[in-house]
Design a protein around this motif. Structure first.
Motif, short mmCIF file in Angstrom:
data_model
loop_
_atom_site.label_atom_id
_atom_site.label_comp_id
_atom_site.label_asym_id
_atom_site.label_seq_id
_atom_site.Cartn_x
_atom_site.Cartn_y
_atom_site.Cartn_z
N UNK A 314 0.82 -1.22 0.00
CA UNK A 314 0.00 0.00 0.00
C UNK A 314 0.85 1.26 0.00
N UNK A 315 0.24 2.36 -0.46
CA UNK A 315 0.84 3.68 -0.35
C UNK A 315 2.08 3.90 -1.18
N UNK A 316 2.27 3.17 -2.26
CA UNK A 316 3.46 3.36 -3.09
C UNK A 316 3.39 4.72 -3.80
N UNK A 317 4.56 5.31 -3.98
CA UNK A 317 4.66 6.60 -4.65
C UNK A 317 5.70 6.50 -5.75
N UNK A 318 5.34 6.98 -6.95
CA UNK A 318 6.25 7.02 -8.09
C UNK A 318 6.26 8.45 -8.63
N UNK A 360 -7.88 3.20 -8.38
CA UNK A 360 -7.69 4.64 -8.28
C UNK A 360 -6.24 4.99 -8.00
N UNK A 361 -5.87 6.20 -8.41
CA UNK A 361 -4.56 6.74 -8.07
C UNK A 361 -4.68 8.26 -7.97
N UNK A 362 -3.77 8.86 -7.23
CA UNK A 362 -3.68 10.32 -7.10
C UNK A 362 -2.44 10.81 -7.84
N UNK A 363 -2.58 11.98 -8.46
CA UNK A 363 -1.48 12.51 -9.29
C UNK A 363 -1.28 13.97 -8.90
N UNK A 364 -0.15 14.28 -8.29
CA UNK A 364 0.15 15.64 -7.84
C UNK A 364 0.64 16.46 -9.03
N UNK A 365 -0.10 17.53 -9.35
CA UNK A 365 0.24 18.34 -10.53
C UNK A 365 1.54 19.10 -10.34
N UNK A 366 1.86 19.50 -9.12
CA UNK A 366 3.06 20.32 -8.90
C UNK A 366 4.34 19.50 -8.96
N UNK A 371 0.58 8.46 -6.64
CA UNK A 371 0.43 7.73 -5.38
C UNK A 371 -0.73 6.75 -5.45
N UNK A 372 -0.55 5.59 -4.80
CA UNK A 372 -1.60 4.59 -4.71
C UNK A 372 -2.15 4.55 -3.28
N UNK A 373 -3.31 3.94 -3.13
CA UNK A 373 -4.07 4.01 -1.89
C UNK A 373 -3.36 3.44 -0.68
N UNK A 374 -3.58 4.06 0.49
CA UNK A 374 -2.94 3.60 1.73
C UNK A 374 -3.80 2.57 2.46
N UNK A 375 -3.19 1.87 3.40
CA UNK A 375 -3.88 0.96 4.30
C UNK A 375 -4.06 1.69 5.63
N UNK A 376 -5.33 1.94 6.02
CA UNK A 376 -5.65 2.76 7.19
C UNK A 376 -6.18 1.87 8.32
#
Length: 653
Positions: A314-318, A360-366, A371-376
């Motif tokens: 979980x929570x991988x960031x590229x 789903x994934x999140x993409x930071x424009x700046x 980023x992929x989803x975390x385990x909460x």
């Protein structure tokens, strides 16, 4: 009330010196001379000064800390916005169809300074026009078919049928197919019958039907360009008329004929623009497309950006290879390939509502971070995965994205001229109008101020200030905004938006403040998710009240009059300005009238001015470019209006 800033160490220079001197008897009892002239005391003071500087830095919270804290709270800095403009590709040849594909790259001339790349956003095809009909009309009625006369060229046709020639009369040319985005050249054979007009300024305008109305189609005049929009002298001699058809050209039934129409409409005259005493006479008309216009933006297209291999946790960031990233379209996304199966994932703003199986994934424009989803873990001891995790050893690839943007892309007309992509039959390219809409990314200082405001007000639009704040957040191209509450139940909430413009104040005109369609859509969509139930929002611009200042100044002895006049003109354009005007320099205030006392004060402070003798204001019609009424000492401003400087007159003696 905000919490006080923590002071981690409040010792000052003198505190450090006194503390060091108190330690001397304990650590070095043989040192007895503690006067300022002693070299040891000088060293103590030197190190105390250096220590005070270190403590000052210690008490400053780094910008990165603020940025990370805002990110943890769900706030991100606004990314850069890309400037956009229309690029016109000129042809050399008689091809039936010339496609101009999306993704064509063009740059500014980079012989001096940095060059900026622009990329076309859509496909366009330059097609050879097929002229099929011609009409004349008295205003919008009484159509007369003159196509046979023009096609055979046996007799002359009067463009404007009424005698005497009357404003509103029209001459129509109908085409079989749409000419949207084409640069159309009309070759006209005419005789000098339309006497009475100035050949370079005839009282007529060329227009095309856009589905909801007639819009002007003309070639802007650029200095240094040999191409002339009209060489017929107002349809009075053989020559050509060059028209730029907008990107929307719809069919219409006129006189019983359905066609894609272009018309020449006779306009009202003025003292310096006399009208026709007789109608121009035309024998023959031919049409050819010599270019095409395509929308482009200040960006560079990146394709097939390989991110790496998933570790299945979980929570991988590229990180993308380039940043900042411009707003994505439907074709710009992430592809995950595992066991020879490729799947497209969907970008979301956050993982709050993401289920464990949602791709789903999140993409930071700046920063370009993916980023992929975390385990909460939750208070009851259970854990939930927000968003799916790419399988271990899955290949991650961004299909495409656009990088670039910023205020540097707001280049002037005629500067984007270098083709980087070869297109058959295309010999040159240029932007006939300035590129606009480029905005730099948000600074950390602005994010630090915006973050606490958003936390206090939440993400809902309830009050007037909420709407203004959220509108500023919706699009980085927003310069200023004012919200007008409904006067009666059922009325919409009016948002008056002023776009951020980097042009010099003295060059601003009304067209600069038009809101692009995509900007209106982004603001409307952003507010639609946050407005209270039952409210409606109307997005528009303020009414811009043109104002001209006439001032008489006396220069100080020895000061060049031309220099003083230039300084005074620059001061006036800066002061009476929607974005930089007013006493605070952050835009002329809404509801603030303009009076001569204010202008007397700012002109009196101009370097080289001995005294201000007289100041008068004239209201100015920005559409018709003319002064209205008599001079006055005060101009009142409506609640939905802002002043726009134009055509100031300053005399220095």
């Amino acid at each position: 009330m905000s919490l006080p800033t923590t002071n981690l160490d409040d010792r000052k220079f003198q505190d450090l010196v006194d503390e060091a001197k108190r330690m001397i008897p304990q650590l070095c009892p043989e040192w007895t001379n503690h006067n300022l002239s002693d070299p040891g005391v000088a060293l103590i003071e030197l190190f105390a000064w250096m220590t005070e500087m270190s403590l000052y830095r210690l008490n400053q919270v780094p910008d990165n800390f603020y940025t990370h804290m805002l990110n943890l709270l769900g706030f991100e800095q606004f990314p850069a916005s890309a400037a956009r403009c229309d690029l016109t590709f000129w042809l050399n040849g008689s091809a039936k169809e010339v496609p101009i594909p999306a993704g064509t790259q063009v740059t500014t001339a980079g012989s001096i300074g940095q060059s900026y790349m622009f990329t076309t956003l859509e496909d366009n095809t330059v097609r050879s026009p097929d002229l099929m009909a011609a009409l004349t009309s008295e205003g919008d009625e009484n159509f007369v078919d003159v196509w046979e006369d023009l096609k055979l060229g046996l007799s002359e046709v009067a463009c404007f049928p009424r005698t005497p020639v009357t404003p509103g009369d029209c001459f129509y040319l109908g085409f079989e197919g749409s000419l949207a985005g084409n640069a159309v050249q009309l070759t006209i054979e005419a005789s000098a019958q339309g006497i009475g007009v100035i050949p370079d300024r005839p009282p007529l305008v060329w227009e095309v039907w856009q589905g909801e109305g007639w819009v002007e189609a003309r070639l802007p005049d650029l200095p240094g360009r040999d191409m002339v929009a009209d060489t017929t002298g107002g349809l009075n001699r053989d020559g050509t008329v060059l028209l730029l058809v907008p990107n929307v050209h719809e069919p219409l039934i006129l006189g019983g004929t359905r066609a894609y129409w272009i018309r020449a409409r006779l306009t009202a005259t003025s003292d310096d623009q006399p009208g026709y005493r007789r109608s121009p006479q035309i024998r023959r008309v031919k049409a050819a497309s010599i270019g095409g216009t395509v929308r482009a933006e200040h960006s560079e297209q990146i394709t097939d950006d390989y991110l790496g291999v998933s570790e299945g946790r979980p929570g991988q960031v590229f990180s993308a290879a380039r940043s900042p990233i411009l707003p994505r379209n439907d074709a710009e996304t992430l592809e995950v390939t595992h066991n020879d199966v490729t799947e497209s994932w969907f970008e979301v703003a956050d993982f709050v509502d993401s289920a464990p199986d949602d791709t789903h994934f999140c993409w930071d424009s700046s920063t370009g971070a993916v980023q992929f989803g975390p385990l909460i873990r939750y208070p009851d001891g259970s854990s939930r995965q927000h968003g799916a995790i790419p399988a271990e050893n899955a290949q991650l690839r961004l299909t495409s994205y656009r990088t670039g943007g910023g205020a540097a892309g707001n280049v002037g007309a005629g500067t984007i001229t270098s083709l980087r992509t070869s297109i058959p039959y295309v010999t040159s390219v240029e932007n006939l109008r300035s590129a606009t809409g480029g905005v730099d990314p948000e600074t950390v200082a602005n994010a630090r101020e915006r973050g606490p405001m958003s936390m206090r007000a939440g993400g809902r639009a309830v009050t007037v200030s909420d709407f203004e704040r959220l509108t500023s957040e919706a699009d980085s191209r927003v310069g200023r905004v004012r919200c007008l509450a409904p006067r009666e139940a059922g009325d919409p909430i009016r948002l008056l938006v002023v776009p951020a413009i980097k042009e010099p104040p003295e060059t601003l005109h009304l067209d600069h403040f038009a809101l692009p369609d995509d900007m209106i859509a982004s603001i409307s969509g952003y507010l639609d998710e946050r407005r209270i139930l039952g409210s409606s929002v109307e997005v528009g611009t303020p009414y811009f009240q043109g104002v001209t200042v006439a001032a008489l100044l006396t220069a100080r002895p020895g000061r060049p009059g031309a220099v003083v006049r230039e300084r005074a003109m620059r001061t006036l354009y800066d002061f009476i300005n929607p974005l930089t005007g007013g006493a605070e320099g952050n835009g002329w205030p809404f509801d603030a009238d303009l009076n001569s006392a204010q202008v007397f004060q700012i002109l009196d402070a101009v370097e080289g001015v001995e005294r201000v003798d007289e100041v008068l204001f004239f209201e100015y019609d920005l559409r018709n470019q003319q002064r209205m009424g008599f001079g006055k000492e005060m101009v009142k401003l409506g609640s939905d209006s802002l002043f726009l400087s134009t055509n100031h007159q300053v005399v220095v003696r």
